[in-house]
Design a protein around this motif. Structure first.
Motif, PDB file in Angstrom:
ATOM      1  N   GLY A  74      31.296  48.010  53.623  1.00 45.03           N
ATOM      2  CA  GLY A  74      32.487  48.059  52.786  1.00 45.03           C
ATOM      3  C   GLY A  74      32.508  49.295  51.911  1.00 45.03           C
ATOM      4  O   GLY A  74      31.640  50.164  51.992  1.00 45.03           O
ATOM      5  N   GLU A  75      33.516  49.342  51.056  1.00 42.00           N
ATOM      6  CA  GLU A  75      33.726  50.472  50.165  1.00 42.00           C
ATOM      7  C   GLU A  75      33.656  49.991  48.721  1.00 42.00           C
ATOM      8  O   GLU A  75      34.207  48.954  48.377  1.00 42.00           O
ATOM      9  CB  GLU A  75      35.105  51.090  50.437  1.00 42.00           C
ATOM     10  CG  GLU A  75      35.406  52.297  49.604  1.00 42.00           C
ATOM     11  CD  GLU A  75      36.789  52.868  49.892  1.00 42.00           C
ATOM     12  OE1 GLU A  75      37.240  53.688  49.095  1.00 42.00           O
ATOM     13  OE2 GLU A  75      37.397  52.467  50.895  1.00 42.00           O
ATOM     14  N   VAL A  77      34.707  49.629  45.114  1.00 42.39           N
ATOM     15  CA  VAL A  77      35.992  49.759  44.420  1.00 42.39           C
ATOM     16  C   VAL A  77      35.853  49.658  42.911  1.00 42.39           C
ATOM     17  O   VAL A  77      36.796  49.981  42.183  1.00 42.39           O
ATOM     18  CB  VAL A  77      37.023  48.714  44.929  1.00 42.39           C
ATOM     19  CG1 VAL A  77      37.414  49.013  46.361  1.00 42.39           C
ATOM     20  CG2 VAL A  77      36.499  47.312  44.791  1.00 42.39           C
ATOM     21  N   SER A  78      34.679  49.216  42.420  1.00 44.16           N
ATOM     22  CA  SER A  78      34.487  49.140  40.977  1.00 44.16           C
ATOM     23  C   SER A  78      32.999  49.233  40.651  1.00 44.16           C
ATOM     24  O   SER A  78      32.169  48.619  41.314  1.00 44.16           O
ATOM     25  CB  SER A  78      35.037  47.828  40.428  1.00 44.16           C
ATOM     26  OG  SER A  78      34.719  47.698  39.064  1.00 44.16           O
ATOM     27  N   ALA A  86      31.630  46.129  42.800  1.00 45.35           N
ATOM     28  CA  ALA A  86      32.583  45.360  43.596  1.00 45.35           C
ATOM     29  C   ALA A  86      32.811  46.133  44.894  1.00 45.35           C
ATOM     30  O   ALA A  86      33.101  47.324  44.876  1.00 45.35           O
ATOM     31  CB  ALA A  86      33.888  45.182  42.848  1.00 45.35           C
ATOM     32  N   LYS A  88      34.820  46.219  48.625  1.00 48.79           N
ATOM     33  CA  LYS A  88      35.920  45.697  49.429  1.00 48.79           C
ATOM     34  C   LYS A  88      35.527  45.798  50.898  1.00 48.79           C
ATOM     35  O   LYS A  88      35.255  46.880  51.408  1.00 48.79           O
ATOM     36  CB  LYS A  88      37.197  46.496  49.157  1.00 48.79           C
ATOM     37  CG  LYS A  88      38.401  45.964  49.918  1.00 48.79           C
ATOM     38  CD  LYS A  88      39.691  46.606  49.453  1.00 48.79           C
ATOM     39  CE  LYS A  88      39.827  47.966  50.081  1.00 48.79           C
ATOM     40  NZ  LYS A  88      41.154  48.544  49.894  1.00 48.79           N
ATOM     41  N   ALA A  90      36.664  45.095  54.758  1.00 48.96           N
ATOM     42  CA  ALA A  90      37.848  44.890  55.599  1.00 48.96           C
ATOM     43  C   ALA A  90      37.432  44.279  56.934  1.00 48.96           C
ATOM     44  O   ALA A  90      36.362  44.583  57.462  1.00 48.96           O
ATOM     45  CB  ALA A  90      38.549  46.210  55.840  1.00 48.96           C
ATOM     46  N   HIS A 105      41.306  41.929  53.764  1.00 46.43           N
ATOM     47  CA  HIS A 105      40.288  42.447  52.854  1.00 46.43           C
ATOM     48  C   HIS A 105      39.721  41.313  52.011  1.00 46.43           C
ATOM     49  O   HIS A 105      40.429  40.369  51.680  1.00 46.43           O
ATOM     50  CB  HIS A 105      40.877  43.501  51.906  1.00 46.43           C
ATOM     51  CG  HIS A 105      41.470  44.673  52.604  1.00 46.43           C
ATOM     52  ND1 HIS A 105      40.719  45.707  53.080  1.00 46.43           N
ATOM     53  CD2 HIS A 105      42.758  44.970  52.922  1.00 46.43           C
ATOM     54  CE1 HIS A 105      41.513  46.592  53.653  1.00 46.43           C
ATOM     55  NE2 HIS A 105      42.752  46.163  53.566  1.00 46.43           N
ATOM     56  N   LYS A 106      38.453  41.459  51.645  1.00 50.06           N
ATOM     57  CA  LYS A 106      37.843  40.539  50.701  1.00 50.06           C
ATOM     58  C   LYS A 106      36.930  41.352  49.794  1.00 50.06           C
ATOM     59  O   LYS A 106      36.267  42.277  50.240  1.00 50.06           O
ATOM     60  CB  LYS A 106      37.043  39.455  51.409  1.00 50.06           C
ATOM     61  CG  LYS A 106      36.501  38.428  50.444  1.00 50.06           C
ATOM     62  CD  LYS A 106      36.071  37.160  51.129  1.00 50.06           C
ATOM     63  CE  LYS A 106      35.613  36.189  50.054  1.00 50.06           C
ATOM     64  NZ  LYS A 106      35.189  34.931  50.619  1.00 50.06           N
ATOM     65  N   LYS A 107      36.916  40.994  48.512  1.00 51.74           N
ATOM     66  CA  LYS A 107      36.118  41.720  47.540  1.00 51.74           C
ATOM     67  C   LYS A 107      34.884  40.887  47.188  1.00 51.74           C
ATOM     68  O   LYS A 107      34.989  39.712  46.858  1.00 51.74           O
ATOM     69  CB  LYS A 107      36.956  41.997  46.290  1.00 51.74           C
ATOM     70  CG  LYS A 107      36.423  43.101  45.425  1.00 51.74           C
ATOM     71  CD  LYS A 107      37.480  43.671  44.503  1.00 51.74           C
ATOM     72  CE  LYS A 107      37.822  42.699  43.411  1.00 51.74           C
ATOM     73  NZ  LYS A 107      38.606  43.314  42.333  1.00 51.74           N
TER      74      LYS A 107
END
Length: 150
Positions: A74-75, A77-78, A86, A88, A90, A105-107
């Motif tokens: 994932g990437e 994001v926070s 955090a 994300k 996909a 997407h799920k975080k």
């Protein structure tokens, strides 16, 4: 090439399989040899690196050439929390009726012990013990760093 890869695999898996008898270690490595891809034709794709042959020895304890259950890419994001990021993740869901690809997407909250991730990094995460109410993944490795903005 396959014999060389078997030698490399046996060296890398030895610490993981030390509790097994030597005969069982040989059987496990031979069963993995059927999953080794043919690397003879790598000249046609010069930018593609082979994950087993081109790993650094320092990374051996982190990387095992078997599927890790629950591994997600994932990437970030926070990074605003302490020792927590955090991520994300996909996934592609195919619509039954129209066969169209829909991106979902799920975080996830991920434990980052050394606080080494930055916003936009591509990371690999794995399930772990529950750190808090929503945090039950840990950072395995940073795959690609995000470019630094001036």
């Amino acid at each position: 090439a396959k014999a060389k890869m078997l030698r490399i695999l046996s060296n890398r898996l030895a610490p993981c399989l030390k509790h097994l008898s030597p005969l069982r270690i040989v059987k496990n490595i031979e069963s993995l040899s059927s999953a080794i891809p043919n690397t003879e034709n790598t000249e046609s794709r010069p930018n593609v690196r082979h994950p087993i042959l081109e790993r650094n020895a320092a990374d051996d304890h982190k990387w095992i050439p078997k599927r890790i259950h629950g591994l997600k890419l994932g990437e970030v994001v926070s990074t605003k929390m302490q020792k927590t990021i955090a991520v994300k993740v996909a996934r592609i869901k195919i619509n039954q009726k129209y066969q169209a690809r829909v991106v979902r997407h799920k975080k996830f909250l991920v434990h980052d012990e050394n606080e080494e991730c930055n916003l936009g990094d591509r990371v690999c995460i794995v399930p772990s013990r529950q750190y808090s109410k929503r945090k039950h993944f840990r950072l395995l490795e940073i795959i690609k760093r995000a470019p630094k903005l001036k």
